[in-house]
Write an enzyme that holds these catalytic residues in place. Sequence first.
Site, PDB file in Angstrom:
ATOM      1  N   HIS A  27      -1.088 -14.048   1.964  1.00  0.00           N
ATOM      2  CA  HIS A  27      -2.367 -13.544   1.454  1.00  0.00           C
ATOM      3  C   HIS A  27      -2.822 -14.168   0.133  1.00  0.00           C
ATOM      4  CE1 HIS A  27      -5.317  -9.897   1.584  1.00  0.00           C
ATOM      5  NE2 HIS A  27      -5.843 -11.044   1.976  1.00  0.00           N
ATOM      6  N   ASP A  46       0.807  -1.238   0.000  1.00  0.00           N
ATOM      7  CA  ASP A  46       0.000   0.000   0.000  1.00  0.00           C
ATOM      8  C   ASP A  46       0.840   1.288   0.000  1.00  0.00           C
ATOM      9  OD1 ASP A  46      -2.122  -1.743   0.159  1.00  0.00           O
ATOM     10  OD2 ASP A  46      -3.009  -0.899   1.965  1.00  0.00           O
ATOM     11  N   LYS A  49       4.218 -11.319   4.337  1.00  0.00           N
ATOM     12  CA  LYS A  49       2.817 -11.572   3.987  1.00  0.00           C
ATOM     13  C   LYS A  49       2.626 -12.580   2.855  1.00  0.00           C
ATOM     14  CE  LYS A  49      -0.931  -8.691   2.036  1.00  0.00           C
ATOM     15  NZ  LYS A  49      -1.576  -7.372   2.217  1.00  0.00           N
ATOM     16  N   CYS A  82      -4.189  -6.162  -2.977  1.00  0.00           N
ATOM     17  CA  CYS A  82      -3.120  -7.075  -2.514  1.00  0.00           C
ATOM     18  C   CYS A  82      -3.161  -8.466  -3.130  1.00  0.00           C
ATOM     19  CB  CYS A  82      -3.214  -7.289  -1.001  1.00  0.00           C
ATOM     20  SG  CYS A  82      -3.309  -5.818  -0.022  1.00  0.00           S
ATOM     21  N   LYS A 118      -6.061   2.951  -3.986  1.00  0.00           N
ATOM     22  CA  LYS A 118      -6.122   1.478  -3.964  1.00  0.00           C
ATOM     23  C   LYS A 118      -7.555   1.020  -4.227  1.00  0.00           C
ATOM     24  CE  LYS A 118      -5.496  -2.412  -0.773  1.00  0.00           C
ATOM     25  NZ  LYS A 118      -5.012  -2.875   0.532  1.00  0.00           N
ATOM     26  N   ASP A 144       2.794  -3.178  -3.855  1.00  0.00           N
ATOM     27  CA  ASP A 144       1.804  -4.088  -4.460  1.00  0.00           C
ATOM     28  C   ASP A 144       0.590  -3.376  -5.043  1.00  0.00           C
ATOM     29  OD1 ASP A 144       0.643  -3.324  -2.039  1.00  0.00           O
ATOM     30  OD2 ASP A 144      -0.206  -5.299  -1.640  1.00  0.00           O
ATOM     31  N   ASN A 145       0.340  -2.155  -4.571  1.00  0.00           N
ATOM     32  CA  ASN A 145      -0.742  -1.329  -5.135  1.00  0.00           C
ATOM     33  C   ASN A 145      -0.607   0.060  -4.516  1.00  0.00           C
ATOM     34  OD1 ASN A 145      -2.493  -3.548  -3.157  1.00  0.00           O
ATOM     35  ND2 ASN A 145      -2.410  -1.416  -2.519  1.00  0.00           N
TER      36      ASN A 145
END
Length: 566
Positions: A128, A34, A126, A72, A327, A303-304
């Site tokens: 996820h 993020d 992470k 994500c 996001k 990641d974003n």
Amino acid sequence: MNCCPVTLVLLLLVIGNVIAAEKKPHIIYILCDDVGWNDVSYHGNDQIPTPNIDALAYSGVILHKHYVQPICTPSRAALMTGKYPSNIGIQGVPIGGAQPKALPLDIKILPQYLKELGYRTSLVGKWHLGFYKKEYTPLERGFDSFFGYYNGLIDYYNHIYDDPIPTFTETCRGTKRGINWNFNGEHLYGLDLHRNETPVWDMAGKYATDMFTDEAVNQIENHDTNTPLFLYLAHLACHAGNWGQNLQAPNELVNSKFNYIIDPNRRVYAAMMSKLDESVGRVVAALKKKDMLQNSIIVFLSDNGAPTILSSQWQTPGSNYPLRGVKVTQWEGAVRTPAILWSPLLKHNSHISHQLMHITDWFPTLLSAAGLDSKQLSAMKVDGVDQWKSLIYNTASVRNKMPVELDELRNIYAVRRGNWKLVQGNSLLGFYDGYSGDNGENTTSPVYNVKGIMESDAGRAINPLRAMPNEKALLSVRQQVTIKCPPQNNPTPCDTFTNDRPCIFNIAEDPCERNDLSLQRPDILNRMKELLEEYRESLVPDSYPPYIPAQANPRKFNNTWEPWMA
Ligand SMILES: *[C@@H]1O[C@H](CO)[C@@H](O)[C@H](O)[C@H]1NC(C)=O
Ligand SMILES: *[C@@H]1O[C@H](CO)[C@@H](O)[C@H](O)[C@H]1NC(C)=O
């Protein structure tokens, strides 16, 4: 008589193989969470100094047109599989802890291939990508070791994950109705920190960014350097923590370093970012100390984009300025993020790559760097393209189009070809389609400290492996990668909420997506719509299975998040 030459040839072959094996580069993939376009100082913002990240950027290659997925789970799925998430049903909203959803097992993923190529594979941080059954967890998916969490986030100190079971409520904007997420229902709580498959209770109180950095440094220090290392360091930073205490950083750092930032939340965020930067420095320094750096590939990527105004517990004061959207949307602020490739294997001294690159491209690119040949790569039938040669020799991109977002459940779409981008549909009634995020201008920020970059942990370790440009050239690189929104003469704003029709933008001229050209250029609009249809043909619907809180509840597993279905 023939014996001798044959033996010699065999011997040479054996030696050749040993040398080849030794030469496989170590791959250190730092994925942060993020982090927005305007949160790293090499993108032109003086507000949060990130000297270590900047050192990598200026002595490596800044990937200026790198695209990720806006959320994500899909981004991580794209990285691990090399496939567009919409082609494997993993597009859309992130996987919930109590949701029986995971990355499909019939797809062989990146660490599995790297392991076959002789790598030791390690995930720190992470995952996820689903864990409701044991076979979906990292150790079963090609990682030799795992120290981290299964879900989308944890608390930075107690490492508990709070999983809200979402409900959907109707919302209105004007006369239009739409569905909104609501997290006011049941929540499940449990520890989500594992070493391999064992819950880790005794690290409570340890700040997550330090904890993951210590682990990464430890692994580098103890690595047998005869084996190539794939270290996937997937940081929690700067994702929000749990509900009610989502911004967490050591208080002394917040108060000592960032008093010049007016917004108190942005001040905490700056400290979170600063810890992330320190982590990058420590990892690079550890590689140098262990004599691994000269044969390493380091990737730094978010990641974003940042969820700057998302109305949920996961909002942060990160900033995508001056890009549009946040996001979860399909605007540039969500999908165009900080991205750096650093390696002494680069054969040129250019510091900015203008190649169009997509997160799926890392899969064939890294396997190519690890020695897989083009025949083997093309047999894999991935969506990503191998950019390794074009990156190391700085030649033209092998990609000129991509799906940016295809989410049939949220009904939002975007594709790119050449300089053009098509955007269709809106997230959550268009509330997040505007411009937000700190521009860094309301402060008395410190002057950009070039010397501090050279003298950072990363700066010192890198020198003299990859030359950093001199101060003047460095500032010129910085200026070139600082996005300015050029003035548009009578721009036609795109309002996908009111208009219900797609917009098109010339991203090269209008990176901030202010001027919709769909009425002026119907020819391009039509071609872009065709491209979208092409990508939609192979879409596998997102199954979005219902949550099963009674079965998943961590209370059943000594208050830890564990695979909860046999
Ligand atoms: C930044 O400055 C502008 C203009 O002076 C002001 O309107 C705005 O409220 C300020 N923002 C913050 C976060 O202080
Ligand atoms: C159960 O959880 C407690 C912390 O609440 C921990 O101290 C204990 O070691 C755990 N037991 C097992 C068997 O993991």
